[in-house]
Every structure is written in C-alpha cells, then in structure tokens.
Design a protein around this motif. Structure first.
Motif, PDB file in Angstrom:
ATOM      1  N   SER A 128      21.849  70.409 -36.299  1.00 56.43           N
ATOM      2  CA  SER A 128      21.588  69.474 -35.202  1.00 56.43           C
ATOM      3  C   SER A 128      22.712  68.449 -35.110  1.00 56.43           C
ATOM      4  O   SER A 128      23.356  68.107 -36.108  1.00 56.43           O
ATOM      5  CB  SER A 128      20.260  68.752 -35.421  1.00 56.43           C
ATOM      6  N   VAL A 129      22.933  67.951 -33.904  1.00 57.20           N
ATOM      7  CA  VAL A 129      23.928  66.906 -33.673  1.00 57.20           C
ATOM      8  C   VAL A 129      23.182  65.671 -33.173  1.00 57.20           C
ATOM      9  O   VAL A 129      22.483  65.725 -32.160  1.00 57.20           O
ATOM     10  CB  VAL A 129      24.983  67.356 -32.640  1.00 57.20           C
ATOM     11  N   ILE A 130      23.318  64.568 -33.911  1.00 55.47           N
ATOM     12  CA  ILE A 130      22.619  63.326 -33.585  1.00 55.47           C
ATOM     13  C   ILE A 130      23.660  62.259 -33.311  1.00 55.47           C
ATOM     14  O   ILE A 130      24.559  62.029 -34.139  1.00 55.47           O
ATOM     15  CB  ILE A 130      21.687  62.895 -34.726  1.00 55.47           C
ATOM     16  N   VAL A 131      23.564  61.589 -32.166  1.00 61.29           N
ATOM     17  CA  VAL A 131      24.578  60.627 -31.742  1.00 61.29           C
ATOM     18  C   VAL A 131      23.959  59.244 -31.584  1.00 61.29           C
ATOM     19  O   VAL A 131      22.937  59.082 -30.913  1.00 61.29           O
ATOM     20  CB  VAL A 131      25.213  61.059 -30.401  1.00 61.29           C
ATOM     21  N   PHE A 132      24.598  58.254 -32.200  1.00 59.47           N
ATOM     22  CA  PHE A 132      24.247  56.854 -31.985  1.00 59.47           C
ATOM     23  C   PHE A 132      25.261  56.244 -31.021  1.00 59.47           C
ATOM     24  O   PHE A 132      26.469  56.467 -31.167  1.00 59.47           O
ATOM     25  CB  PHE A 132      24.318  56.054 -33.286  1.00 59.47           C
ATOM     26  N   ASP A 133      24.782  55.410 -30.111  1.00 60.04           N
ATOM     27  CA  ASP A 133      25.682  54.705 -29.202  1.00 60.04           C
ATOM     28  C   ASP A 133      25.922  53.285 -29.703  1.00 60.04           C
ATOM     29  O   ASP A 133      25.200  52.767 -30.556  1.00 60.04           O
ATOM     30  CB  ASP A 133      25.081  54.672 -27.797  1.00 60.04           C
ATOM     31  N   ASP A 134      26.977  52.643 -29.182  1.00 63.05           N
ATOM     32  CA  ASP A 134      27.273  51.223 -29.431  1.00 63.05           C
ATOM     33  C   ASP A 134      27.506  50.906 -30.902  1.00 63.05           C
ATOM     34  O   ASP A 134      26.981  49.926 -31.436  1.00 63.05           O
ATOM     35  CB  ASP A 134      26.142  50.347 -28.871  1.00 63.05           C
ATOM     36  N   MET A 135      28.321  51.718 -31.557  1.00 65.51           N
ATOM     37  CA  MET A 135      28.535  51.569 -32.994  1.00 65.51           C
ATOM     38  C   MET A 135      29.798  50.795 -33.345  1.00 65.51           C
ATOM     39  O   MET A 135      30.044  50.511 -34.521  1.00 65.51           O
ATOM     40  CB  MET A 135      28.599  52.947 -33.637  1.00 65.51           C
ATOM     41  N   LEU A 136      30.610  50.445 -32.346  1.00 68.29           N
ATOM     42  CA  LEU A 136      31.864  49.731 -32.611  1.00 68.29           C
ATOM     43  C   LEU A 136      31.945  48.478 -31.747  1.00 68.29           C
ATOM     44  O   LEU A 136      32.630  48.455 -30.716  1.00 68.29           O
ATOM     45  CB  LEU A 136      33.060  50.656 -32.340  1.00 68.29           C
ATOM     46  N   PRO A 137      31.248  47.415 -32.147  1.00 72.71           N
ATOM     47  CA  PRO A 137      31.326  46.168 -31.380  1.00 72.71           C
ATOM     48  C   PRO A 137      32.757  45.648 -31.351  1.00 72.71           C
ATOM     49  O   PRO A 137      33.525  45.837 -32.305  1.00 72.71           O
ATOM     50  CB  PRO A 137      30.394  45.226 -32.146  1.00 72.71           C
ATOM     51  N   ARG A 138      33.108  44.969 -30.265  1.00 70.38           N
ATOM     52  CA  ARG A 138      34.480  44.479 -30.111  1.00 70.38           C
ATOM     53  C   ARG A 138      34.638  43.037 -30.565  1.00 70.38           C
ATOM     54  O   ARG A 138      35.755  42.524 -30.609  1.00 70.38           O
ATOM     55  CB  ARG A 138      34.897  44.622 -28.649  1.00 70.38           C
ATOM     56  N   SER A 139      33.519  42.409 -30.899  1.00 66.90           N
ATOM     57  CA  SER A 139      33.575  41.025 -31.377  1.00 66.90           C
ATOM     58  C   SER A 139      32.303  40.715 -32.141  1.00 66.90           C
ATOM     59  O   SER A 139      31.300  41.434 -32.025  1.00 66.90           O
ATOM     60  CB  SER A 139      33.727  40.055 -30.203  1.00 66.90           C
ATOM     61  N   VAL A 140      32.340  39.616 -32.904  1.00 64.65           N
ATOM     62  CA  VAL A 140      31.149  39.166 -33.618  1.00 64.65           C
ATOM     63  C   VAL A 140      30.061  38.766 -32.631  1.00 64.65           C
ATOM     64  O   VAL A 140      28.870  39.036 -32.858  1.00 64.65           O
ATOM     65  CB  VAL A 140      31.509  37.997 -34.553  1.00 64.65           C
ATOM     66  N   ASP A 141      30.448  38.158 -31.531  1.00 67.32           N
ATOM     67  CA  ASP A 141      29.455  37.761 -30.524  1.00 67.32           C
ATOM     68  C   ASP A 141      28.733  38.968 -29.955  1.00 67.32           C
ATOM     69  O   ASP A 141      27.514  38.948 -29.753  1.00 67.32           O
ATOM     70  CB  ASP A 141      30.123  36.979 -29.390  1.00 67.32           C
ATOM     71  N   GLU A 142      29.469  40.028 -29.687  1.00 63.95           N
ATOM     72  CA  GLU A 142      28.867  41.239 -29.122  1.00 63.95           C
ATOM     73  C   GLU A 142      27.923  41.903 -30.125  1.00 63.95           C
ATOM     74  O   GLU A 142      26.993  42.607 -29.733  1.00 63.95           O
ATOM     75  CB  GLU A 142      29.984  42.213 -28.730  1.00 63.95           C
ATOM     76  N   ALA A 143      28.135  41.651 -31.413  1.00 58.73           N
ATOM     77  CA  ALA A 143      27.328  42.265 -32.465  1.00 58.73           C
ATOM     78  C   ALA A 143      26.147  41.404 -32.891  1.00 58.73           C
ATOM     79  O   ALA A 143      25.437  41.754 -33.839  1.00 58.73           O
ATOM     80  CB  ALA A 143      28.206  42.558 -33.682  1.00 58.73           C
ATOM     81  N   ALA A 144      25.915  40.294 -32.217  1.00 60.38           N
ATOM     82  CA  ALA A 144      24.833  39.389 -32.604  1.00 60.38           C
ATOM     83  C   ALA A 144      23.469  40.051 -32.437  1.00 60.38           C
ATOM     84  O   ALA A 144      23.262  40.881 -31.550  1.00 60.38           O
ATOM     85  CB  ALA A 144      24.893  38.120 -31.769  1.00 60.38           C
TER      86      ALA A 144
END
Length: 267
Positions: A128-144
């Motif tokens: 099976s292939v399982i994909v997560f999205d949004d795994m590389l935030p571009r800033s600390v604010d975006e990762a809050a």
C-alpha cells in the motif's frame, strides 16, 4: 511540482485499484481518482466534478473508522458463496479489502494525523502507498498548532520523527512538492500495534505549546527528494506486479526496501 500534480501521477504509477482520502475540502484532490473511492470530511464542500465511484462520508475520520464495516463501499458487500463453498455460514462474512492508495490531509495537528495513520494501516499492507500532506512547513508560524496564518500546515511534520523512531520497519520518503511537501509511506503492517500501544506516550512527548521547534532539516527541506525523481523510479512496476499477484510481505517487502533505500528519510 505542485502537490495535486504529484498526487495525480501517483494514481498512475501505483495503478491503484481503490483510493481513500481523509480531508476532502472542495474536492480538488478527490477529482483525480478514477477508481472506487471513499472520501471522509466532516464539512466537505465539493465544488468540482467528481469522476469516480465515490462514497462521500460526512463524518470525522475517527467516527468513520469506528464503524463496523468502514470499507463496505470498496468491498461490494458480503460474499456468502465463498463461505458456503467452504461449508461455513455466510452470515457476517466479509472479504477483506486492502487499500492501495490513501491520502491523509485532515486536521493539521500531529495527533489527528497519527490516529488517521493507525486506522488506515489496519486496512493496508506492505504494498500500500500512504501519503501525508503538508509535511514541510515553510516557517515556524506556518507550523503552529494554533493557526494564525493564512497558509497552515500545523505540526503534522512531527510524523516524520514519530514514524522513524517507533516504526523503523516502515519506509518513509519526504517529497519536495509545492507548497508544503508530502510524506509517502511504504511497508504498512496491519498487525503492528506499536503506535496504538504507545499513543499516549507519544502525545505526552510531542504535544508542546507554540512556538514549535521545527527542525532546520524540515524547514530547509534537506531530506526531501524531487517528486519527479520518485515518480520515475524503477520500483513502481515490480511493486504493482507483486501487489496484484498477492505476493506476501516476506517476499515483497525486502526488494522494495532495497529499491527505496536511496530515497528514504534517514536511509
């Protein structure tokens, strides 16, 4: 390459026979599917034409997977004749369906994504292939954890460390898609309960107040591979062939791990 372009091409190289999506929103990713699909979102607002046989589920993913037979749409119902041929009662028999391709893009907090993976893995296997999205935030604010920006990944990036630490049997590949990257996971094992057993322990360690201490390697996308490189790799056809003939884990996974070694996080 943008994330939906990558997902579109994943549908092609995986030759997936079914598809599960968590986090439908307006349907931009769901519209890429051409196979029997299940799409889950408590507040979807699909505004694009869908061209697949889809069961749209208006519920949380936790509630969906708590159902007695969540993948009934993909299974096509009961299979009593097979049971009768074996001299067994047809009542309560379901043929197991394995998910070929799953896309996790639900609530952008790591504990939700972790539960989604635990639930999806129960219905997956090594091919099976399982994909997560949004795994590389571009800033600390975006990762809050507490959203205060327009674009928001939340702290789902923590799944990279969680899976590598607690599930080294999996193969994880970070992909440098735009805008915020994806994580592709291979080698699922539905019998493995480590993440479920250690869930509370993991939450206690990784749930911390903002600002999040996002690793520089994540912010700088150091371990991520180009999507074109992964999509053009030579292992896809052997993977699909082995999956379709029902090759077991012990036979199919070792060559896949060797083929993925150059792409894997920490590999």
């Amino acid at each position: 390459m943008k994330r939906h372009e990558f997902l579109r091409d994943l549908h092609k190289v995986t030759a997936n026979r079914n598809y599960l999506e968590i986090g439908v929103n307006d349907g931009r990713s769901l519209k890429l599917s051409r196979v029997p699909s299940i799409a889950i979102d408590p507040a979807f607002k699909v505004v694009t034409e869908i061209k697949c046989d889809v069961h749209l589920v208006k519920a949380t993913s936790d509630d969906f997977f708590a159902r007695e037979n969540p993948l009934a749409h993909l299974r096509g119902g009961r299979h009593p004749l097979r049971n009768l041929a074996r001299g067994r009662s047809p009542v309560g028999y379901w043929k197991r369906t394995t998910l070929d391709l799953s896309f996790i893009d639900g609530m952008h907090l790591f504990e939700y994504a972790l539960r989604d993976f635990i639930n999806v893995e129960k219905h997956s296997d090594w091919a099976s292939v399982i994909v997560f999205d949004d795994m590389l935030p571009r800033s600390v604010d975006e990762a809050a954890r507490d959203r205060h920006t327009n674009a928001w990944t939340g702290d789902v990036y923590k799944l990279v460390e969680i899976l590598n630490r607690h599930r080294p049997d999996l193969v994880t590949v970070l992909v440098d898609t735009e805008p915020t990257g994806q994580l592709v996971v291979f080698g699922a094992d539905p019998s493995n309960t480590v993440l479920k057993d250690k869930y509370d322990e993991i939450i206690a360690e990784f749930e911390v107040p903002d600002p999040q201490k996002v690793p520089e390697t994540i912010l700088e996308r150091v371990p991520a591979v180009r999507p074109e490189t992964l999509l053009s790799a030579g292992f896809w056809r052997p993977l699909v062939r082995a999956r379709n003939i029902g090759a077991g884990r012990s036979r199919g996974l070792p060559p896949l791990r060797r083929a993925l070694a150059e792409y894997a996080v920490g590999g």
